[in-house]
Design an enzyme around this catalytic site. Structure first.
Site, PDB file in Angstrom:
ATOM      1  N   SER A  47      28.168  38.388  26.966  1.00 45.44           N
ATOM      2  CA  SER A  47      27.825  39.447  27.923  1.00 45.44           C
ATOM      3  C   SER A  47      28.483  40.775  27.543  1.00 45.44           C
ATOM      4  O   SER A  47      28.151  41.807  28.117  1.00 45.44           O
ATOM      5  CB  SER A  47      28.240  39.046  29.333  1.00 45.44           C
ATOM      6  N   HIS A  48      29.429  40.764  26.602  1.00 46.79           N
ATOM      7  CA  HIS A  48      30.090  42.013  26.220  1.00 46.79           C
ATOM      8  C   HIS A  48      30.028  42.293  24.719  1.00 46.79           C
ATOM      9  O   HIS A  48      30.817  43.049  24.181  1.00 46.79           O
ATOM     10  CB  HIS A  48      31.524  42.041  26.749  1.00 46.79           C
ATOM     11  N   GLU A 188      27.134  38.782  33.077  1.00 45.24           N
ATOM     12  CA  GLU A 188      26.753  37.356  33.124  1.00 45.24           C
ATOM     13  C   GLU A 188      25.576  37.166  34.090  1.00 45.24           C
ATOM     14  O   GLU A 188      24.682  36.367  33.840  1.00 45.24           O
ATOM     15  CB  GLU A 188      27.933  36.495  33.599  1.00 45.24           C
TER      16      GLU A 188
END
Ligand code: NDP
Length: 332
Positions: A47-48, A188
């Site tokens: 997610s990053h 997320e």
């Protein structure tokens, strides 16, 4: 992983560096961002990683973020460091300021760094893990834009406000936890919406203000803090550390100042480093190793950060969502 594409970590780093060079960064800023994104993919923090690249590019394109940022660090006192991010992404400030923070804490026992005027769109563990690898205890937090309802409310006020702490460990990866103070990081929730997964109870309220398990509905509504009023209080403290103590924007102020280009808002980050050798004394490693051994021996327990570290030790290839990879490559 039906619709995922296999790509090596070296290819990811090269691809990302070239994209940022093309999209308005100089070499220093492009390579700092490429390091951040590659580290996230390496550890399975999807997610990053590349998922955030369109947002980074949008903020360069809109002119919000300075792709040629040259952060400057000053010592306000021997143990208080201040880094002016020069309106750049946080990654560049980290590369400049974290070694200075570590040096100060090693010498003085404790040191804090406030980064101001930066755009943070990443996980926080790279900051705290860097400190722990220098045998320091690390703490970091940053605010964002309102997306989490304080306990008792149904409207967003806190950011997802992540907090990370890392503990050095002898001859091993440090113990690192890194979490949004929302029940789940917004990234997320966005990935669950993209991939069509329902979410567990307690992540958020839907558009109508009622509890929902549908990520698309929650993205129209509001996220909830983890652990009810307790997580809400910790999220409030993150606002105070990252904004009150650095002098930068609270999440609601960051929202007011943001151009909503899809990238991160401008704000501050608070980082602290502590030297256990000075604070606890020379047997701190053995003492804490005993604690970790007892904790890990309990059936069902795993140490925070161990999932990421296991991913890191796997081979050099990663599987990336096909549509995302096509989008990312379109920026070249
Ligand atoms: P998770 O809930 O997935 O994980 C939180 C922490 O708990 C991790 O350290 C994780 O370790 C650990 N953990 C998870 N499961 C267990 C378990 N069973 N036993 C022990 N430890 C466990 O993370 P979030 O969704 O809350 O956050 C994801 C990321 O989003 C973070 O990296 C955060 O920094 C980032 N974020 C960034 C923001 C920004 O503004 N820049 C805003 C909000 C979030 P492990 O990693 O090993 O699974």
């Amino acid at each position: 992983m039906k619709n995922d594409n296999k790509i090596s970590l070296n290819e990811i780093k090269e691809l990302v560096t070239n994209i940022f060079l093309k999209q308005g960064c100089n070499q220093e800023n492009a390579s700092a961002l490429a390091n951040t994104i590659t580290k996230a993919e390496e550890d399975g923090s999807s997610s990053h990683g590349l998922f955030r690249l369109p947002g980074y590019v949008a903020s360069l394109k809109s002119g919000k973020v300075n792709g040629h940022a040259s952060p400057k660090v000053i010592n306000k006192t021997p143990v208080i460091l201040k880094c002016d991010a020069d309106n750049g992404f946080a990654s560049t400030s980290h590369e400049v300021a974290l070694p200075l923070l570590a040096e100060s804490a090693k010498k003085n026992g404790i040191s804090v760094l406030s980064i101001t005027g930066c755009y943070h769109f990443a996980a926080l563990w790279p900051e705290t893990e860097f400190l722990a690898k220098n045998n320091l205890v690390g703490f970091a937090c940053t605010a964002f834009k309102p997306s989490v309802a304080p306990a008792g409310a149904k409207e967003p006020f806190f950011g997802t406000n992540p907090i990370s702490m890392a503990w050095p460990k002898k001859n091993d990866h440090p113990v690192v936890f890194d979490m949004a103070t929302a029940t789940m990081a917004k990234g997320e929730v966005m990935i669950a919406a993209r991939d069509g997964h329902m979410l567990p109870d307690g992540v958020g309220l839907g558009e109508n203000g009622q509890p929902s398990n549908d990520p698309k509905d929650i993205l129209k509504g509001v996220l909830l803090p983890f652990g009810g009023y307790k997580g809400s209080a910790i999220s409030m403290m993150v606002e105070l550390f990252a904004a009150g103590l650095t002098g930068d924007a609270f999440s609601y102020e960051a929202q007011e100042n943001d151009n909503n280009d899809g990238g991160p808002p401008k704000g501050g980050e608070f980082i602290m480093a502590m030297n256990p050798e000075i604070i606890a004394g020379s047997n701190w490693e053995e003492h804490c190793d005993g604690f970790f051994q007892k904790l890990s021996a309990i059936k069902g327990v795993r140490l925070p950060g161990s999932r990421r570290h296991k991913n890191r030790n796997s081979d050099q290839y990663r599987f990336i969502n096909e549509e995302l990879l096509i989008k990312v490559k379109s920026y070249l």
